[in-house]
Design an enzyme around this catalytic site. Structure first.
Site, mmCIF file in Angstrom:
data_model
loop_
_atom_site.group_PDB
_atom_site.id
_atom_site.type_symbol
_atom_site.label_atom_id
_atom_site.label_comp_id
_atom_site.label_asym_id
_atom_site.label_seq_id
_atom_site.Cartn_x
_atom_site.Cartn_y
_atom_site.Cartn_z
ATOM 1 N N GLU A 230 -7.517 -6.784 -2.253
ATOM 2 C CA GLU A 230 -7.153 -7.384 -2.963
ATOM 3 C C GLU A 230 -5.805 -7.957 -2.466
ATOM 4 O O GLU A 230 -5.211 -7.559 -1.464
ATOM 5 C CB GLU A 230 -5.932 -6.344 -4.385
ATOM 6 C CG GLU A 230 -4.866 -6.548 -4.940
ATOM 7 C CD GLU A 230 -4.649 -5.739 -5.733
ATOM 8 O OE1 GLU A 230 -4.192 -4.156 -5.645
ATOM 9 O OE2 GLU A 230 -3.004 -6.027 -5.723
ATOM 10 N N GLU B 222 2.867 -17.867 1.426
ATOM 11 C CA GLU B 222 3.046 -16.903 2.482
ATOM 12 C C GLU B 222 2.199 -16.648 1.834
ATOM 13 O O GLU B 222 1.801 -15.497 2.886
ATOM 14 C CB GLU B 222 4.111 -15.615 2.578
ATOM 15 C CG GLU B 222 4.449 -15.108 1.415
ATOM 16 C CD GLU B 222 5.877 -16.182 0.382
ATOM 17 O OE1 GLU B 222 6.036 -17.254 0.080
ATOM 18 O OE2 GLU B 222 6.265 -15.437 -0.282
ATOM 19 N N LYS C 33 -4.168 -22.853 -20.367
ATOM 20 C CA LYS C 33 -3.482 -24.613 -19.862
ATOM 21 C C LYS C 33 -2.820 -24.038 -18.333
ATOM 22 O O LYS C 33 -3.656 -23.811 -17.008
ATOM 23 C CB LYS C 33 -2.431 -25.466 -20.281
ATOM 24 C CG LYS C 33 -2.451 -26.138 -19.405
ATOM 25 C CD LYS C 33 -3.740 -26.946 -19.153
ATOM 26 C CE LYS C 33 -3.490 -28.598 -20.330
ATOM 27 N NZ LYS C 33 -4.762 -29.117 -20.454
ATOM 28 N N CYS D 56 11.394 17.045 -2.741
ATOM 29 C CA CYS D 56 12.015 16.661 -1.355
ATOM 30 C C CYS D 56 13.860 16.727 -1.510
ATOM 31 O O CYS D 56 14.173 17.608 -1.967
ATOM 32 C CB CYS D 56 11.855 15.096 -1.722
ATOM 33 S SG CYS D 56 11.641 14.693 0.460
ATOM 34 N N HIS E 110 5.998 15.217 -1.257
ATOM 35 C CA HIS E 110 5.966 14.689 -2.369
ATOM 36 C C HIS E 110 4.084 15.038 -3.097
ATOM 37 O O HIS E 110 3.655 13.920 -2.544
ATOM 38 C CB HIS E 110 5.790 13.215 -2.252
ATOM 39 C CG HIS E 110 7.391 12.910 -1.591
ATOM 40 N ND1 HIS E 110 8.579 12.730 -2.763
ATOM 41 C CD2 HIS E 110 7.797 12.919 -0.900
ATOM 42 C CE1 HIS E 110 9.368 12.274 -1.998
ATOM 43 N NE2 HIS E 110 9.054 12.378 -0.955
ATOM 44 N N GLU F 12 3.450 14.477 -6.017
ATOM 45 C CA GLU F 12 2.857 13.007 -6.620
ATOM 46 C C GLU F 12 2.061 11.800 -6.343
ATOM 47 O O GLU F 12 1.088 11.587 -7.509
ATOM 48 C CB GLU F 12 4.207 12.160 -6.956
ATOM 49 C CG GLU F 12 4.805 12.308 -6.111
ATOM 50 C CD GLU F 12 5.853 13.001 -5.743
ATOM 51 O OE1 GLU F 12 5.858 13.737 -5.660
ATOM 52 O OE2 GLU F 12 7.014 11.748 -4.879
HETATM 53 N N1 GLN Z 1 17.269 11.954 1.955
HETATM 54 C C1 GLN Z 1 16.191 13.388 2.255
HETATM 55 C C2 GLN Z 1 15.315 13.532 3.539
HETATM 56 O O1 GLN Z 1 15.520 11.677 3.717
HETATM 57 C C3 GLN Z 1 15.166 13.288 0.919
HETATM 58 C C4 GLN Z 1 13.832 12.580 1.330
HETATM 59 C C5 GLN Z 1 13.280 12.201 0.127
HETATM 60 O O2 GLN Z 1 13.182 12.383 -1.142
HETATM 61 N N2 GLN Z 1 11.951 11.115 0.040
HETATM 62 O O3 GLN Z 1 15.197 14.521 3.809
#
Ligand code: GLN
Length: 541
Positions: free
Chosen positions: A139, A148, A188, A382, A510, A512
């Protein structure tokens, strides 16, 4: 032998090229083919890691610690691939490599030019990623006509010549706008966009036309005629209420068959039963959960793309319709309890996402106190987890003024502190260092986190510089707060939870980024189950 599908976009940005490309990937995978995907971005930033979420949306993190474009998230959600840094390449990264090579004298005195040096570097990276795949979907970010994008378009034009027309295919996304005033669909812009593409030597084989209204056959014929694309390869992609319907929409118009015929390739019929199941679960949802996200970029939901998707996936897995509510963290700072109660009224669960910098911190801490005291299911990701620790230290353990040293480097009780730079791999002048990528960790049995994962060995992705200060680990574990998991190599605190609370979990990671519509993610599923239980209890009361 790898076949290449190059995906470009015209007319306007935000056409959903990534989703269209990933959906095609999903159908081809459902035909038993091995698919890989790659995103080429025309910006000069070496990666999106330092770009403002206001401009770029979420930074997606891969297992191997690359900070990439959020389209890689779509790729991993639609096909069973684990992306790496090789799957996301910006112009800045390409130029950096070429310039470093030039400084090292590797071009032996030659003039270093966009063609062939930049384009060769782009082609090498494309060929590298494609190795071993039946189909490589590449992609190109940006819109045809941008200055660019030119080196990327030139590189794919050259690949067409190198591998031949039967091993390469150009798929172009355009917009067919509906003019409300005259009640007409307009072709168009598509004609112009294809004209632009042809002027640089690329004739599209397939057009995907984004549209609000189905495009009548007569208009498709007209587009086909003007663009020299065969009529059946002019595919309409009508706006849809769920992105997970797109594979089915494209398949029903024969997109995968057209692709395979172009490549003269044999493959079994597409088995889209897993995707049908996803849609079936969406339509048969028998519960509604109201989830609040206390964040900093609440007007731009792309910033929390993977989080939103992970919540929807948990909804798919638990047959729950997820209603998302965003609140700006800083707006909570000055709220009294009555105002907070009004803000959280009707919420079945609250999520506090990751973030950087000082803005919104005190508002998030205020929210966490309310959530903890009023026993609302909570997931802290986090920064969200770090602030749950700060709140607990301040308001339960009596460490007045406790904070993360990200906000106040001289704070008396730095319960969250900067990680030891010596232990971190990635270093650069501007950001200092950042822990990025997958970290394996061990979860304690008999915890909510264990109940969610159903296993002790887990691996989640990280992107942070700070973590729980281990000097406070003993003090924090007062019997109610439990450290429910640590990373294996660094003894970093990965999960915390509260015992006397229906569901209060924080993670330094994370999760997610690893959620998919077909499988969901254990932590998000447990979170939504807790939200549903909370709602059921509330309704009963
Ligand atoms: N700011 C925080 C750290 O650097 C949390 C980072 C985040 O939530 N991704 O540890």
């Amino acid at each position: 032998m790898t076949h290449f599908i190059f995906v470009t976009g015209g007319v306007v940005s935000s056409l959903g090229k990534g989703i269209a490309a990933a959906s095609l990937g999903a159908i081809l995978e459902a035909r038993g083919l091995k698919v890989t995907m790659m995103k080429l971005d025309p910006y000069i930033n070496v990666d999106p890691g330092t770009m403002s979420p206001f401009q770029h949306g979420e930074v997606f993190v891969t297992d191997d610690g690359a900070e990439t474009d959020l389209d890689l998230g779509h790729y991993e959600r639609f096909i069973r691939m684990t992306a790496s840094r090789r799957n996301s390449v910006s112009a800045g990264r390409v130029y950096k490599t070429v310039i470093e090579r030039e400084r090292a004298g590797e071009y032996h005195g030659n003039t270093v030019q966009v063609i062939p040096h930049i384009t060769n570097e782009i082609k090498d990276r494309i060929y590298g990623v494609a190795q071993g795949a039946d189909i490589a979907l590449i992609e190109i970010g940006g819109t045809v006509g941008d200055i660019e994008s030119l080196p990327f378009l030139e590189a794919i034009r050259q690949i067409r010549t190198e591998v031949g027309p039967r091993r390469s295919l150009f798929m172009h996304l355009t917009l067919v706008p509906f003019l409300r005033a005259s009640g007409e669909l307009k072709t168009k812009p598509t004609q112009h966009s294809v004209k632009e593409l042809r002027s640089i030597g690329i004739q599209p084989d397939i057009l995907i036309c984004r549209t609000e209204e189905p495009i009548p056959q007569e208009e498709c014929r007209k587009i086909a005629l003007f663009t020299s694309v065969v009529e059946e390869a002019v595919i309409s992609c009508v706006d849809s209420d769920s992105i997970y319907k797109i594979p089915g929409i494209l398949h029903s118009q024969g997109l995968d068959r057209i692709v395979l015929e172009h490549f003269n390739m044999q493959a079994k019929e597409a088995d889209l039963s897993e995707w049908d199941q996803v849609l079936e679960n969406i339509t048969s949802a028998d519960k509604v959960a109201n989830v609040m996200i206390v964040g900093k970029y609440t007007e731009l939901t792309d910033t929390y793309k993977s989080i939103n998707e992970a919540l929807f996936h948990a909804g798919i897995q638990t047959k729950t319709e997820i209603k998302l509510h965003y609140v700006e963290a800083s707006s909570l700072e000055t709220m009294d309890d009555t105002a907070l109660a009004a803000t959280f009224a009707g919420m079945d669960a609250v999520l506090i996402p990751g973030g950087f910098g000082e803005r919104g911190i005190e508002g998030k801490i205020r929210a966490i106190q309310y959530i903890r005291e009023h026993k609302i299911p909570f997931l802290g990701l986090c920064l969200g987890m770090q602030l749950a620790v700060v709140e607990y230290a301040r308001n339960v353990l009596g460490l007045t003024g406790a904070n993360t040293s990200e906000v106040d480097p001289t704070v008396a009780y730095p319960v969250i502190q900067m990680l030891d730079p010596q232990r971190d791999k990635e270093t650069d002048e501007f950001r200092g260092y950042m822990t990025v990528g997958a970290q394996p960790s061990t979860v304690l049995k008999d915890t909510k986190v264990f109940a969610a994962y159903g296993r002790t060995d887990v691996s989640e992705r990280h992107r942070h510089r700070y973590g729980v200060n281990l000097d406070y680990a003993d003090q924090l574990q007062d019997g109610n707060l439990i450290i429910s998991g640590r990373t294996n190599d660094r003894n970093l605190i990965e999960f915390i939870e509260l015992k006397e609370h229906p569901w209060f979990v924080g993670t330094q990671a994370h999760p997610e980024f690893k959620s998919t519509p077909r499988d969901g993610h254990p932590l998000f599923i447990a979170f939504i189950n807790a939200a549903n239980a909370q709602k059921a209890a509330r309704t009963e009361a």
